[in-house]
Structures are given as C-alpha cells and as structure tokens.
Design an enzyme around this catalytic site. Sequence first.
Site, mmCIF file in Angstrom:
data_model
loop_
_atom_site.group_PDB
_atom_site.id
_atom_site.type_symbol
_atom_site.label_atom_id
_atom_site.label_comp_id
_atom_site.label_asym_id
_atom_site.label_seq_id
_atom_site.Cartn_x
_atom_site.Cartn_y
_atom_site.Cartn_z
ATOM 1 N N ASP A 7 0.861 -1.248 0.136
ATOM 2 C CA ASP A 7 0.102 0.065 -0.164
ATOM 3 C C ASP A 7 0.907 1.390 0.026
ATOM 4 O O ASP A 7 2.202 1.184 0.236
ATOM 5 C CB ASP A 7 -0.895 -0.140 1.454
ATOM 6 N N ASP A 9 -0.022 4.970 1.309
ATOM 7 C CA ASP A 9 -0.289 5.951 2.570
ATOM 8 C C ASP A 9 -0.073 5.179 3.797
ATOM 9 O O ASP A 9 -0.907 4.076 3.951
ATOM 10 C CB ASP A 9 -1.494 6.776 2.373
ATOM 11 N N GLU A 16 -0.412 10.490 5.854
ATOM 12 C CA GLU A 16 -1.589 10.954 6.001
ATOM 13 C C GLU A 16 -1.681 12.240 7.075
ATOM 14 O O GLU A 16 -2.370 13.115 6.555
ATOM 15 C CB GLU A 16 -2.613 9.533 6.890
ATOM 16 N N GLY A 50 -10.021 6.555 -0.628
ATOM 17 C CA GLY A 50 -9.862 7.567 -1.793
ATOM 18 C C GLY A 50 -10.056 8.886 -1.567
ATOM 19 O O GLY A 50 -11.151 9.484 -0.643
ATOM 20 N N GLU A 53 -13.605 10.363 -2.552
ATOM 21 C CA GLU A 53 -14.559 10.215 -1.757
ATOM 22 C C GLU A 53 -14.835 10.620 -0.347
ATOM 23 O O GLU A 53 -15.781 10.985 0.334
ATOM 24 C CB GLU A 53 -14.659 8.511 -1.473
ATOM 25 N N LYS A 84 -7.897 17.511 -8.101
ATOM 26 C CA LYS A 84 -6.617 17.734 -9.017
ATOM 27 C C LYS A 84 -5.588 18.929 -8.288
ATOM 28 O O LYS A 84 -4.499 18.553 -8.098
ATOM 29 C CB LYS A 84 -7.220 18.460 -10.162
ATOM 30 N N SER A 123 -2.893 1.151 -4.603
ATOM 31 C CA SER A 123 -3.230 2.102 -3.587
ATOM 32 C C SER A 123 -4.644 2.856 -4.129
ATOM 33 O O SER A 123 -4.537 2.882 -5.458
ATOM 34 C CB SER A 123 -2.125 3.287 -3.351
ATOM 35 N N GLU A 127 -2.580 8.332 -8.783
ATOM 36 C CA GLU A 127 -1.198 7.591 -9.386
ATOM 37 C C GLU A 127 -0.068 8.660 -9.138
ATOM 38 O O GLU A 127 0.941 8.366 -8.947
ATOM 39 C CB GLU A 127 -1.211 7.124 -10.898
ATOM 40 N N ALA A 129 0.521 11.018 -7.217
ATOM 41 C CA ALA A 129 1.188 11.188 -5.661
ATOM 42 C C ALA A 129 1.578 9.965 -5.409
ATOM 43 O O ALA A 129 2.589 9.995 -4.384
ATOM 44 C CB ALA A 129 -0.475 11.291 -4.843
ATOM 45 N N ASP A 183 -1.483 -0.761 6.314
ATOM 46 C CA ASP A 183 -1.089 -0.272 7.473
ATOM 47 C C ASP A 183 -2.732 -0.149 8.172
ATOM 48 O O ASP A 183 -2.657 0.280 9.518
ATOM 49 C CB ASP A 183 -0.520 1.098 7.580
#
Length: 272
Positions: A7, A9, A16, A50, A53, A84, A123, A127, A129, A183
């Site tokens: 993963d 983050d 985070e 997400g 979301e 964005k 993840s 992409e 990021a 995580d």
Amino acid sequence: MPALIFDCDGVLADTEQYGHLPAFNQTFADFDVPVQWSVEDYAVKVRIGGGKERMRSILTPALALQLGLKDDDAIDAAILSWHKRKTEVYKGLVESGVMPARPGIARIVGEASDAGWTLAVASTSAEPAVRAVLTHAVGESLAAQFSVFAGDVVPAKKPAPDIYLLALSDLGVSPEDAIVVEDSGNGLRAAVAAGLRTVVTVSGFTREEDFTGASLVVSSLGDPDGEQAEVLENPHGTDVPGVVTLTTLQDLLAYPGPGDAGSAPTTDTEIP
C-alpha cells in the site's frame, strides 16, 4: 518469483497526517470551502477509501447549496477540480521532504529487488501522488522497478479486493506467491479478500484497528541501526529479530493464505 505489494499511504511514508491532511485543508481554503479538518476529524475520514470519496463526504445538501453546486454534475465537476488541486499540493509536500520513508522500506525493497521479486504498489490514492511518494521513499532506480496500481483503475476501492485482484492479474502472480504490506483495517480486509497474506505496519491513525487475518502485525518493518520493529500480533510465531526481512516474508509465504484451510506451513521449510 514471489511478489511484494505495498500500500502507499501510511506504509511507504507517514503521509496521512503530514501530507494528505494539510493538502485537503489547503485545497478547501483555496476553493473557499468552509471546512478544515482537525487531526481528530481526519482520523474518521481516513477510514473512507479514496481522496475524492473523502471530499464528497463533506457535501451535505446545505453545503452543496451554499457552494452553488445545484446538481450531481456540478458536484462531480467540483470534486474533480478540488482533487486535482489537492494532488498538486500533496506532491509539493512529498517533494519538500516533510514525509520521510517509514523504517525498513528502502531496505526491504532493496532486498526484494536483489532477490528478483516482483515489486508493486496498490493504492486508492491518485497515481501521480503514489509515484511521488514511492520515488521519494526508495529512490528513482528502485521505483522504476515497480508496477503501480492506483486511483480510479478499479471502481470499488478498499476494503473491496478489486485493486489487489487487478494487480495479481496484471502481474501474472497467484495469491500463493504474493505478500502485501498494509497499515489499515480497510487495506487488510481488501488484501485478505483477495486471498493474500498480509503484513501490517501500523500507523498513527490505525494502531487500534482490528487486524484479524493478518499474517503479522508490527509497529514498522524496522531498521538494524534505527527503529526496531515491535511485534504486536504474530499468529504463526515467525521470527522477527527487531526487523522484518525478506526471510521473514518467505517464512510467512510458507503458511496457508486466507483462503486456505489449516495453519501448518505449506512447504518443508522450517518455521521458527
């Protein structure tokens, strides 16, 4: 060859609290959205898979009306614009070096690369990021060896298993030959539902979550000359001498996966 799938983050870096949270808040300010998440607020929002979301979760009918978002099309367009901008802010934070790689990431990626393992990231983040975090965490040379599955490549995000199923299919790897580093409880459930053995490296937002089904739960992967891995759950009694190594992962692969019956190793490999 086995595959090692990360993963992003909270796994590759502690992104985070020090990356996504300030990027969300900066974006809200930039678009005059009257929302600023505290750390406590974000501890709840982070359970939503997400970024788009999470943003959508703030849009009550009253707030949408206040912002002049009169229908679903307007809401969708606004969220795309916000996301964005948020990705741009987040990438800047990554590149500034405020989020160092978590302990053991560069080490174990190097070990896996030397052994010829397949490397991937799966993840729900965007992409660009993910690639920024990955490159910052392991360097350009190792990052170039990764397949990246990220963002909206699947319609259902974690805890749905879709992104892991896509990764397995595209990589041409069976669940029996892959191990995941996650995580969070959502990430673990996604991996387990895909039949994957999973090592959990807890982060600040996830330490108290339910990790039933994990093959191993540790505070981090650990580094020999740095932070040591604290073992939190070890259902197979695997040896973790202060660090999670490639040998540790190979030992875990010898045990049945989530979809298999029994608890004994699947090979003749001696497991401590």
